[in-house]
Design a protein around this motif. Sequence first.
Motif, PDB file in Angstrom:
ATOM      1  N   PRO A   6      -5.513  -9.442  38.939  1.00 43.98           N
ATOM      2  CA  PRO A   6      -5.847  -8.012  38.826  1.00 43.98           C
ATOM      3  C   PRO A   6      -5.704  -7.473  37.401  1.00 43.98           C
ATOM      4  O   PRO A   6      -5.064  -8.085  36.555  1.00 43.98           O
ATOM      5  CB  PRO A   6      -4.838  -7.345  39.758  1.00 43.98           C
ATOM      6  N   ASP A   7      -6.314  -6.326  37.185  1.00 47.01           N
ATOM      7  CA  ASP A   7      -6.219  -5.548  35.948  1.00 47.01           C
ATOM      8  C   ASP A   7      -6.689  -6.306  34.705  1.00 47.01           C
ATOM      9  O   ASP A   7      -5.989  -6.375  33.703  1.00 47.01           O
ATOM     10  CB  ASP A   7      -4.797  -5.011  35.740  1.00 47.01           C
ATOM     11  N   ARG A   9      -8.943  -5.413  32.593  1.00 48.12           N
ATOM     12  CA  ARG A   9      -9.067  -4.484  31.468  1.00 48.12           C
ATOM     13  C   ARG A   9      -7.713  -4.254  30.791  1.00 48.12           C
ATOM     14  O   ARG A   9      -7.598  -4.312  29.573  1.00 48.12           O
ATOM     15  CB  ARG A   9      -9.679  -3.161  31.929  1.00 48.12           C
ATOM     16  N   GLY A  10      -6.699  -4.007  31.580  1.00 48.97           N
ATOM     17  CA  GLY A  10      -5.361  -3.789  31.033  1.00 48.97           C
ATOM     18  C   GLY A  10      -4.826  -5.013  30.317  1.00 48.97           C
ATOM     19  O   GLY A  10      -4.204  -4.907  29.251  1.00 48.97           O
ATOM     20  N   ARG A  11      -5.074  -6.180  30.888  1.00 52.70           N
ATOM     21  CA  ARG A  11      -4.634  -7.414  30.243  1.00 52.70           C
ATOM     22  C   ARG A  11      -5.353  -7.630  28.923  1.00 52.70           C
ATOM     23  O   ARG A  11      -4.756  -8.070  27.933  1.00 52.70           O
ATOM     24  CB  ARG A  11      -4.841  -8.600  31.186  1.00 52.70           C
ATOM     25  N   LEU A  12      -6.636  -7.309  28.894  1.00 55.64           N
ATOM     26  CA  LEU A  12      -7.395  -7.419  27.641  1.00 55.64           C
ATOM     27  C   LEU A  12      -6.856  -6.451  26.594  1.00 55.64           C
ATOM     28  O   LEU A  12      -6.731  -6.811  25.414  1.00 55.64           O
ATOM     29  CB  LEU A  12      -8.878  -7.176  27.895  1.00 55.64           C
ATOM     30  N   GLN A  13      -6.541  -5.236  27.005  1.00 55.04           N
ATOM     31  CA  GLN A  13      -6.001  -4.259  26.053  1.00 55.04           C
ATOM     32  C   GLN A  13      -4.664  -4.730  25.484  1.00 55.04           C
ATOM     33  O   GLN A  13      -4.444  -4.659  24.270  1.00 55.04           O
ATOM     34  CB  GLN A  13      -5.846  -2.891  26.714  1.00 55.04           C
ATOM     35  N   GLU A  14      -3.790  -5.200  26.355  1.00 56.60           N
ATOM     36  CA  GLU A  14      -2.493  -5.680  25.879  1.00 56.60           C
ATOM     37  C   GLU A  14      -2.655  -6.880  24.941  1.00 56.60           C
ATOM     38  O   GLU A  14      -1.992  -6.952  23.903  1.00 56.60           O
ATOM     39  CB  GLU A  14      -1.593  -6.041  27.059  1.00 56.60           C
ATOM     40  N   ALA A  15      -3.529  -7.808  25.312  1.00 60.35           N
ATOM     41  CA  ALA A  15      -3.758  -8.984  24.466  1.00 60.35           C
ATOM     42  C   ALA A  15      -4.328  -8.574  23.113  1.00 60.35           C
ATOM     43  O   ALA A  15      -3.903  -9.081  22.068  1.00 60.35           O
ATOM     44  CB  ALA A  15      -4.708  -9.959  25.171  1.00 60.35           C
ATOM     45  N   ALA A  16      -5.281  -7.653  23.133  1.00 58.69           N
ATOM     46  CA  ALA A  16      -5.893  -7.197  21.876  1.00 58.69           C
ATOM     47  C   ALA A  16      -4.861  -6.543  20.976  1.00 58.69           C
ATOM     48  O   ALA A  16      -4.790  -6.854  19.773  1.00 58.69           O
ATOM     49  CB  ALA A  16      -7.036  -6.236  22.164  1.00 58.69           C
ATOM     50  N   LEU A  17      -4.069  -5.655  21.522  1.00 62.64           N
ATOM     51  CA  LEU A  17      -3.075  -4.972  20.699  1.00 62.64           C
ATOM     52  C   LEU A  17      -2.059  -5.953  20.127  1.00 62.64           C
ATOM     53  O   LEU A  17      -1.666  -5.822  18.964  1.00 62.64           O
ATOM     54  CB  LEU A  17      -2.394  -3.865  21.506  1.00 62.64           C
ATOM     55  N   ALA A  18      -1.670  -6.930  20.913  1.00 66.52           N
ATOM     56  CA  ALA A  18      -0.727  -7.936  20.405  1.00 66.52           C
ATOM     57  C   ALA A  18      -1.363  -8.726  19.260  1.00 66.52           C
ATOM     58  O   ALA A  18      -0.731  -8.934  18.215  1.00 66.52           O
ATOM     59  CB  ALA A  18      -0.298  -8.864  21.537  1.00 66.52           C
ATOM     60  N   LEU A  19      -2.607  -9.147  19.443  1.00 64.58           N
ATOM     61  CA  LEU A  19      -3.285  -9.916  18.394  1.00 64.58           C
ATOM     62  C   LEU A  19      -3.564  -9.068  17.161  1.00 64.58           C
ATOM     63  O   LEU A  19      -3.418  -9.552  16.023  1.00 64.58           O
ATOM     64  CB  LEU A  19      -4.586 -10.517  18.934  1.00 64.58           C
ATOM     65  N   TYR A  20      -3.968  -7.829  17.348  1.00 66.12           N
ATOM     66  CA  TYR A  20      -4.203  -6.950  16.198  1.00 66.12           C
ATOM     67  C   TYR A  20      -2.918  -6.789  15.392  1.00 66.12           C
ATOM     68  O   TYR A  20      -2.945  -6.756  14.164  1.00 66.12           O
ATOM     69  CB  TYR A  20      -4.701  -5.580  16.634  1.00 66.12           C
ATOM     70  N   SER A  21      -1.791  -6.674  16.108  1.00 68.03           N
ATOM     71  CA  SER A  21      -0.502  -6.521  15.430  1.00 68.03           C
ATOM     72  C   SER A  21      -0.100  -7.797  14.699  1.00 68.03           C
ATOM     73  O   SER A  21       0.436  -7.750  13.596  1.00 68.03           O
ATOM     74  CB  SER A  21       0.582  -6.145  16.440  1.00 68.03           C
ATOM     75  N   GLU A  22      -0.357  -8.946  15.331  1.00 69.38           N
ATOM     76  CA  GLU A  22       0.034 -10.230  14.742  1.00 69.38           C
ATOM     77  C   GLU A  22      -0.874 -10.658  13.595  1.00 69.38           C
ATOM     78  O   GLU A  22      -0.406 -11.102  12.552  1.00 69.38           O
ATOM     79  CB  GLU A  22      -0.013 -11.332  15.810  1.00 69.38           C
ATOM     80  N   ARG A  23      -2.184 -10.564  13.813  1.00 71.85           N
ATOM     81  CA  ARG A  23      -3.155 -11.133  12.881  1.00 71.85           C
ATOM     82  C   ARG A  23      -3.909 -10.102  12.056  1.00 71.85           C
ATOM     83  O   ARG A  23      -4.542 -10.447  11.069  1.00 71.85           O
ATOM     84  CB  ARG A  23      -4.196 -11.949  13.652  1.00 71.85           C
ATOM     85  N   GLY A  24      -3.932  -8.889  12.538  1.00 72.03           N
ATOM     86  CA  GLY A  24      -4.749  -7.857  11.922  1.00 72.03           C
ATOM     87  C   GLY A  24      -6.034  -7.674  12.705  1.00 72.03           C
ATOM     88  O   GLY A  24      -6.523  -8.605  13.351  1.00 72.03           O
ATOM     89  N   ILE A  33      -9.066 -12.604  21.969  1.00 67.54           N
ATOM     90  CA  ILE A  33      -8.481 -11.618  22.876  1.00 67.54           C
ATOM     91  C   ILE A  33      -8.613 -12.098  24.324  1.00 67.54           C
ATOM     92  O   ILE A  33      -7.634 -12.067  25.093  1.00 67.54           O
ATOM     93  CB  ILE A  33      -9.155 -10.244  22.698  1.00 67.54           C
ATOM     94  N   ALA A  34      -9.799 -12.536  24.676  1.00 68.33           N
ATOM     95  CA  ALA A  34     -10.037 -13.012  26.046  1.00 68.33           C
ATOM     96  C   ALA A  34      -9.129 -14.202  26.364  1.00 68.33           C
ATOM     97  O   ALA A  34      -8.528 -14.250  27.447  1.00 68.33           O
ATOM     98  CB  ALA A  34     -11.502 -13.380  26.212  1.00 68.33           C
ATOM     99  N   ALA A  35      -9.029 -15.139  25.433  1.00 68.31           N
ATOM    100  CA  ALA A  35      -8.186 -16.317  25.663  1.00 68.31           C
ATOM    101  C   ALA A  35      -6.729 -15.908  25.863  1.00 68.31           C
ATOM    102  O   ALA A  35      -6.049 -16.421  26.761  1.00 68.31           O
ATOM    103  CB  ALA A  35      -8.320 -17.300  24.496  1.00 68.31           C
ATOM    104  N   ARG A  36      -6.235 -14.989  25.048  1.00 70.86           N
ATOM    105  CA  ARG A  36      -4.844 -14.528  25.170  1.00 70.86           C
ATOM    106  C   ARG A  36      -4.612 -13.875  26.526  1.00 70.86           C
ATOM    107  O   ARG A  36      -3.542 -14.001  27.111  1.00 70.86           O
ATOM    108  CB  ARG A  36      -4.531 -13.563  24.025  1.00 70.86           C
ATOM    109  N   ALA A  37      -5.624 -13.180  27.040  1.00 72.19           N
ATOM    110  CA  ALA A  37      -5.499 -12.506  28.338  1.00 72.19           C
ATOM    111  C   ALA A  37      -5.737 -13.451  29.509  1.00 72.19           C
ATOM    112  O   ALA A  37      -5.581 -13.061  30.669  1.00 72.19           O
ATOM    113  CB  ALA A  37      -6.487 -11.337  28.406  1.00 72.19           C
ATOM    114  N   GLY A  38      -6.134 -14.695  29.200  1.00 69.40           N
ATOM    115  CA  GLY A  38      -6.423 -15.649  30.261  1.00 69.40           C
ATOM    116  C   GLY A  38      -7.759 -15.381  30.936  1.00 69.40           C
ATOM    117  O   GLY A  38      -7.944 -15.676  32.120  1.00 69.40           O
ATOM    118  N   LEU A  39      -8.688 -14.836  30.176  1.00 67.44           N
ATOM    119  CA  LEU A  39     -10.007 -14.473  30.698  1.00 67.44           C
ATOM    120  C   LEU A  39     -11.096 -15.081  29.822  1.00 67.44           C
ATOM    121  O   LEU A  39     -10.809 -15.642  28.770  1.00 67.44           O
ATOM    122  CB  LEU A  39     -10.150 -12.943  30.736  1.00 67.44           C
ATOM    123  N   THR A  40     -12.327 -14.916  30.237  1.00 66.58           N
ATOM    124  CA  THR A  40     -13.440 -15.433  29.445  1.00 66.58           C
ATOM    125  C   THR A  40     -13.934 -14.345  28.487  1.00 66.58           C
ATOM    126  O   THR A  40     -13.703 -13.147  28.703  1.00 66.58           O
ATOM    127  CB  THR A  40     -14.613 -15.853  30.355  1.00 66.58           C
TER     128      THR A  40
END
Length: 189
Positions: A6-7, A9-24, A33-40
């Motif tokens: 489930p969720d 979209r939320g998982r993608l948002q969390e993954a994106a924010l984590a990656l943006y913070s880590e890598r820029g 982002i998709a890979a970090r969220a476990g999605l395609t």
Amino acid sequence: MGRWQPDSRGRLQEAALALYSERGFDQTTAAQIAARAGLTERTFFRHFADKREVLFGGSALLQERIVAGVAGAPAADGPLDAVSRGLDAAATMLGQFRRDLSRQRQAVIVTNPELRERELAKLADYAAAVAAALRQRGVSEPQATLAAEAGMTVLRVAIQRWASGDDGRDLAAIMRDSVAVLRAVAASG
């Protein structure tokens, strides 16, 4: 991949924010982002047009809520009171999000000139829509534009205060306090 969890979209948002913070922001791709969220990556693009929309998705809905709050204010409300009703609607919507994610979002935006510009453009769009709603309520110029612009400044400042975590109150309380500060500044001349 966990595409049935489930969720997405939320998982993608969390993954994106984590990656943006880590890598820029610029060094992060939709595929990462998709890979970090476990999605395609395809799932990413079902939810977001591009990686900026992770940060700005929902802007149209937020604008609608603010404008509806202004338009639905009692007829006796003055321009700033009507804008305050729109800000209450914004606080209700935005206050549902996790403060830590809002903090991460703000940190990403602050470090990227293109994203800061986009954030300011969104606020300008909100202000124009709020000013139009005020004019429909019979507020003349320049009062409509000044109240709308001041309201969007309150929105920006209150969200920054709330996201920082320095103020433990909820977003609605911070917004109301920010409007009170604005009134005090205006009254002091």
